[in-house]
Design a protein around this motif. Structure first.
Motif, short mmCIF file in Angstrom:
data_model
loop_
_atom_site.label_atom_id
_atom_site.label_comp_id
_atom_site.label_asym_id
_atom_site.label_seq_id
_atom_site.Cartn_x
_atom_site.Cartn_y
_atom_site.Cartn_z
N LEU A 154 -2.31 3.03 32.06
CA LEU A 154 -2.53 4.14 32.98
C LEU A 154 -3.86 4.79 32.61
O LEU A 154 -3.97 5.44 31.56
CB LEU A 154 -1.38 5.15 32.89
CG LEU A 154 0.02 4.59 33.20
CD1 LEU A 154 1.08 5.66 32.98
CD2 LEU A 154 0.09 4.04 34.62
N TYR A 155 -4.86 4.57 33.46
CA TYR A 155 -6.20 5.07 33.16
C TYR A 155 -6.19 6.59 33.12
O TYR A 155 -5.85 7.26 34.10
CB TYR A 155 -7.20 4.59 34.21
CG TYR A 155 -8.55 5.24 34.06
CD1 TYR A 155 -9.42 4.85 33.06
CD2 TYR A 155 -8.94 6.28 34.90
CE1 TYR A 155 -10.65 5.46 32.89
CE2 TYR A 155 -10.17 6.91 34.75
CZ TYR A 155 -11.02 6.50 33.75
OH TYR A 155 -12.23 7.11 33.58
N THR A 156 -6.60 7.14 31.97
CA THR A 156 -6.47 8.57 31.72
C THR A 156 -7.80 9.18 31.31
O THR A 156 -8.48 8.68 30.42
CB THR A 156 -5.42 8.83 30.62
OG1 THR A 156 -4.19 8.21 30.99
CG2 THR A 156 -5.21 10.31 30.40
N GLU A 157 -8.13 10.26 32.00
CA GLU A 157 -9.22 11.12 31.56
C GLU A 157 -8.64 12.44 31.06
O GLU A 157 -8.86 12.84 29.93
CB GLU A 157 -10.20 11.34 32.71
CG GLU A 157 -10.93 10.06 33.13
CD GLU A 157 -11.74 10.23 34.41
OE1 GLU A 157 -11.80 11.37 34.94
OE2 GLU A 157 -12.31 9.24 34.89
N HIS A 158 -7.85 13.11 31.94
CA HIS A 158 -7.36 14.46 31.62
C HIS A 158 -5.88 14.63 31.96
O HIS A 158 -5.38 15.76 31.93
CB HIS A 158 -8.16 15.48 32.41
CG HIS A 158 -7.92 15.40 33.90
ND1 HIS A 158 -8.25 14.29 34.63
CD2 HIS A 158 -7.36 16.27 34.77
CE1 HIS A 158 -7.90 14.49 35.90
NE2 HIS A 158 -7.36 15.67 36.00
N GLY B 277 -18.10 8.39 28.69
CA GLY B 277 -18.41 8.81 30.04
C GLY B 277 -17.14 9.21 30.78
O GLY B 277 -16.04 9.14 30.24
N HIS B 278 -17.30 9.68 32.01
CA HIS B 278 -16.17 10.10 32.85
C HIS B 278 -15.33 11.19 32.19
O HIS B 278 -14.10 11.21 32.31
CB HIS B 278 -15.29 8.90 33.20
CG HIS B 278 -15.95 7.93 34.14
ND1 HIS B 278 -16.22 8.23 35.46
CD2 HIS B 278 -16.39 6.67 33.92
CE1 HIS B 278 -16.81 7.18 36.02
NE2 HIS B 278 -16.94 6.23 35.12
N MET B 279 -16.00 12.11 31.53
CA MET B 279 -15.29 13.22 30.89
C MET B 279 -15.53 14.53 31.62
O MET B 279 -15.38 15.62 31.05
CB MET B 279 -15.74 13.33 29.43
CG MET B 279 -15.34 12.14 28.57
SD MET B 279 -13.56 12.00 28.33
CE MET B 279 -13.27 13.31 27.14
N GLU B 280 -15.87 14.44 32.91
CA GLU B 280 -16.23 15.66 33.65
C GLU B 280 -15.08 16.66 33.75
O GLU B 280 -15.31 17.87 33.83
CB GLU B 280 -16.76 15.32 35.04
CG GLU B 280 -15.85 14.46 35.88
CD GLU B 280 -16.19 12.98 35.77
OE1 GLU B 280 -15.90 12.26 36.75
OE2 GLU B 280 -16.71 12.54 34.74
N ARG B 281 -13.84 16.18 33.77
CA ARG B 281 -12.71 17.11 33.87
C ARG B 281 -12.53 17.95 32.60
O ARG B 281 -11.88 18.99 32.63
CB ARG B 281 -11.43 16.32 34.15
CG ARG B 281 -11.43 15.55 35.44
CD ARG B 281 -11.10 16.43 36.62
NE ARG B 281 -10.86 15.63 37.83
CZ ARG B 281 -10.23 16.08 38.91
NH1 ARG B 281 -9.79 17.32 38.94
NH2 ARG B 281 -10.06 15.31 39.96
N TRP B 282 -13.09 17.48 31.51
CA TRP B 282 -13.11 18.27 30.28
C TRP B 282 -14.36 19.16 30.22
O TRP B 282 -14.27 20.35 29.93
CB TRP B 282 -13.12 17.33 29.05
CG TRP B 282 -11.86 16.56 28.86
CD1 TRP B 282 -11.49 15.41 29.50
CD2 TRP B 282 -10.78 16.88 27.98
NE1 TRP B 282 -10.26 14.98 29.07
CE2 TRP B 282 -9.80 15.86 28.13
CE3 TRP B 282 -10.55 17.90 27.06
CZ2 TRP B 282 -8.61 15.86 27.39
CZ3 TRP B 282 -9.37 17.91 26.32
CH2 TRP B 282 -8.42 16.89 26.51
N VAL C 29 -7.32 22.09 30.43
CA VAL C 29 -7.87 20.91 31.09
C VAL C 29 -6.89 20.32 32.09
O VAL C 29 -7.27 19.90 33.18
CB VAL C 29 -8.27 19.86 30.03
CG1 VAL C 29 -8.70 18.56 30.68
CG2 VAL C 29 -9.39 20.41 29.15
N TRP C 30 -5.61 20.26 31.74
CA TRP C 30 -4.64 19.53 32.57
C TRP C 30 -3.70 20.44 33.36
O TRP C 30 -2.83 19.95 34.09
CB TRP C 30 -3.81 18.58 31.71
CG TRP C 30 -3.16 19.17 30.48
CD1 TRP C 30 -3.59 19.04 29.20
CD2 TRP C 30 -1.96 19.96 30.42
NE1 TRP C 30 -2.74 19.70 28.33
CE2 TRP C 30 -1.73 20.26 29.05
CE3 TRP C 30 -1.05 20.45 31.36
CZ2 TRP C 30 -0.63 21.03 28.62
CZ3 TRP C 30 0.04 21.20 30.94
CH2 TRP C 30 0.24 21.50 29.59
#
Length: 608
Positions: free
Chosen positions: A170-174, A218-223, A184-185
């Motif tokens: 499950l691809y997870t960023e936040h 990368g792809h840490m914009e939600r943080w 964040v979540w």
């Protein structure tokens, strides 16, 4: 047969038969295994199509008073590769032999497929089957607004098991509920630790490894959008920073997240992401990148993460796109405990056939147009350096609304054939959610089924028809199966072309006065035909997610009429239609997805 070492009765399997365990481990010489040959009985459908099927020319009858109870034999010395099986239906009964539990599962499932179609009179036959790839995975994006409900995730596991998928990510960023990072979540309806543990147990019961996945560079914009995390960003003053600075502080932060996440999983692997670090070298690391090289700076940060995980005895997966740009670095990567994920999502094509403007735009965004040639271009740096790798094609469902099934089939088959030729360790089917994850899960099902089949045996499944197999084994409804296949091909009728999406979805997501990223030629008749096809499906399908997806695509087609031909429904009619679509999207979203992220997803649906 191998000498009997031990025999013991086990719990009856799902078919009511008995299991005999035979066993010692031994090495299997795969090079000596025979080639695929499958002579299917007329009218019989199997998913996936077995590697070898031999008809024995008779039938075996059963009845309610005399049911057939298969004998299942667990024999590690059976001369079958891992997860392989042999199913024999003969006048004397039914027997399934496999070297491991998953092999028994797959052989038993194949028998049930035959029973479903043949009833009380089974054709006598012999099947020998095993997978092309040891790892056959599926990765679902749960970080682009749509997080499935727990019930939907548990149901997904059942579907994956039926397709012989043995790894789930499950691809997870936040969207994991880290205890110390609620800011964040909070609005994302994340997975909790207890939910992950429940899902992990469900996967294990179905022979699937649930591998944790947390992007880490990368792809840490939600943080990084939150002030308390900005100091970690490569460009802390940017409007939307997305990349961590490659510092010890960032690495320590990621290790703290791993410490909270990993105890929820049985798996000893972790996908740390580290793809698309577009901002690297443009901010805090600029001077270091100029002096040492961007590739070297990237590599050093990657290895900070990898070494810490290796010290814990873990295997690390990472997206290989950045290292692919610096082939000299592949020679320095560890050969043990590391798996490069070699990804690409377009059907193979000659980049010279693209308009020069498109090639220029790709180059300006950091994408080498040569990458469109497919996996034969992407794999060699890793294979030549003897770095273990998976090939990672996609379902082509994102940015499509209703799928791009022909593109997906070509992309998946390219990955399977080329990956097999170059010795890939696995095939991971990716299912992304770019731009609000507007597509429902059902739209991905045809590509997922095809990808699972060719990852099992590309030679016998390359030409899989899909529609009858979907109806029989996955959706249980011929009308829905037909609609999925038909909708997934609609984009080809447009005469317009895009990369990484369908013109229908991109038109829906583009304000009417915005710049539309497509090329090609279309006309009134072609667009009218697409609208008619979509309207027919909207009329035939029952209310629900798939009909909603078709209605969104129809709205996209109407916008294309405005964009390409300066005609179509009046603007006020489009506004009314979009308003109704937004209301229905909110309703069907909640059927299988959590509420968090819905508002952000719907905010993308605007006209001007």
């Amino acid at each position: 047969m191998a000498a009997l070492v031990r025999i013991r009765r086990l719990r009856a399997d799902a078919s009511g038969g008995r299991t005999v365990c035979i066993g010692t481990d031994r090495e299997r010489d795969l090079a000596r295994l025979p080639l695929a040959r499958c002579a299917m009985p007329q009218g019989l459908r199997l998913l996936p199509v077995p590697r070898q099927l031999e008809q024995l020319g008779g039938s075996l009858r059963s009845s309610s008073s005399q049911p057939l109870l298969p004998q299942t034999v667990l024999d590690p010395d059976s001369k079958l590769p891992a997860e392989g099986y042999e199913l024999r239906i003969s006048a004397s009964g039914v027997r399934i032999v496999a070297p491991d539990r998953n092999g028994l599962r797959y052989g038993t499932a194949l028998l049930e497929q035959i029973r479903r179609q043949c009833g009380d009179e089974l054709p006598t036959l012999r099947v020998r089957d095993w997978p092309d790839f040891v790892v056959r995975g599926y990765m679902l994006d749960i970080s682009r607004d749509r997080v499935p409900t727990q019930a939907s995730l548990l149901e997904l596991v059942t579907t994956l098991a039926a397709l012989r998928i043995n790894q789930l990510q499950l691809y997870t960023e936040h969207t994991f509920a880290y205890a110390e990072h609620e800011r964040v979540w909070r609005d994302a309806s994340p997975l909790t630790a207890d939910e992950v543990r429940e899902l992990d147990a469900c996967c294990a019961a179905h022979g699937i490894e649930l591998v944790p996945n947390q992007n880490s560079f990368g792809h840490m914009e939600r943080w990084l959008r939150h002030p308390e995390y900005r100091q970690l960003a490569e460009q802390p003053d940017a409007a939307r920073p997305s990349c961590l600075a490659p510092t010890n502080e960032s690495a320590a932060f990621m290790r703290s997240l791993y410490a909270a996440l990993l105890p929820c999983f049985r798996s000893r692997s972790l996908n740390i992401g580290c793809d698309e670090t577009f901002e690297l070298g443009r901010g805090r690391s600029r001077a270091e990148c100029e002096s040492r090289g961007t590739g070297r700076v990237y590599y050093d940060y990657l290895m900070r993460l990898v070494r810490g995980l290796h010290a814990e005895g873990r295997t690390v997966q990472f997206w290989g796109d950045i290292v692919r740009q610096h082939p000299e670095l592949t020679r320095e990567l560890p050969r043990e405990g590391l798996i490069a994920l070699v990804w690409g999502y377009e059907a193979p094509q000659d980049p010279k056939e693209l308009p020069s403007e498109v090639r220029s735009r790709l180059s300006q965004s950091g994408v080498d147009p040569e990458s469109l040639r497919g996996f034969a271009w992407r794999i060699p740096p890793f294979a030549e350096a003897e770095i273990p790798f998976y090939v990672c094609p996609g379902t082509s469902s994102w940015n499509s609304l209703i799928g791009r099934l022909p593109n997906a089939r070509a992309n998946l088959l390219d990955a399977a054939r080329t990956g097999l030729a170059y010795g890939a360790r696995g095939l991971l089917i990716t299912d992304w959610g770019d731009n609000g994850h507007l597509q429902p899960a059902s739209v991905s099902l045809p590509a997922l089924a095809y990808g699972a089949a060719v990852s099992w045996c590309a030679e016998t499944n390359a030409e899989l028809e899909l529609e009858p197999e979907l109806a029989l084994f996955l959706v249980g409804d011929p009308d829905t199966s037909r609609a999925l296949i038909r909708l997934g091909s609609v984009y080809q009728q447009l005469g317009l072309h895009t990369l990484n999406g369908s013109p229908l979805a991109l038109a829906l997501l583009t304000p009417l006065r915005g710049r539309f990223p497509a090329w090609g030629e279309t006309n009134a008749n072609e667009l009218a035909g697409v609208v008619q096809t979509l309207e027919e499906e909207c009329e035939r399908l029952a209310p629900g997610e798939l009909r909603q997806a078709a209605a969104l695509a129809r709205h996209g087609a109407w916008r294309l009429e405005h964009i390409a031909l300066n005609r179509g429904p009046p603007l006020e009619e489009l506004r009314r239609d979009l308003s109704a679509l937004i209301e229905e999207q909110a309703r069907v979203w909640r059927l299988h997805s959590r509420p968090g992220g819905l508002e952000d997803s719907l905010a993308r649906l605007v006209i001007d």
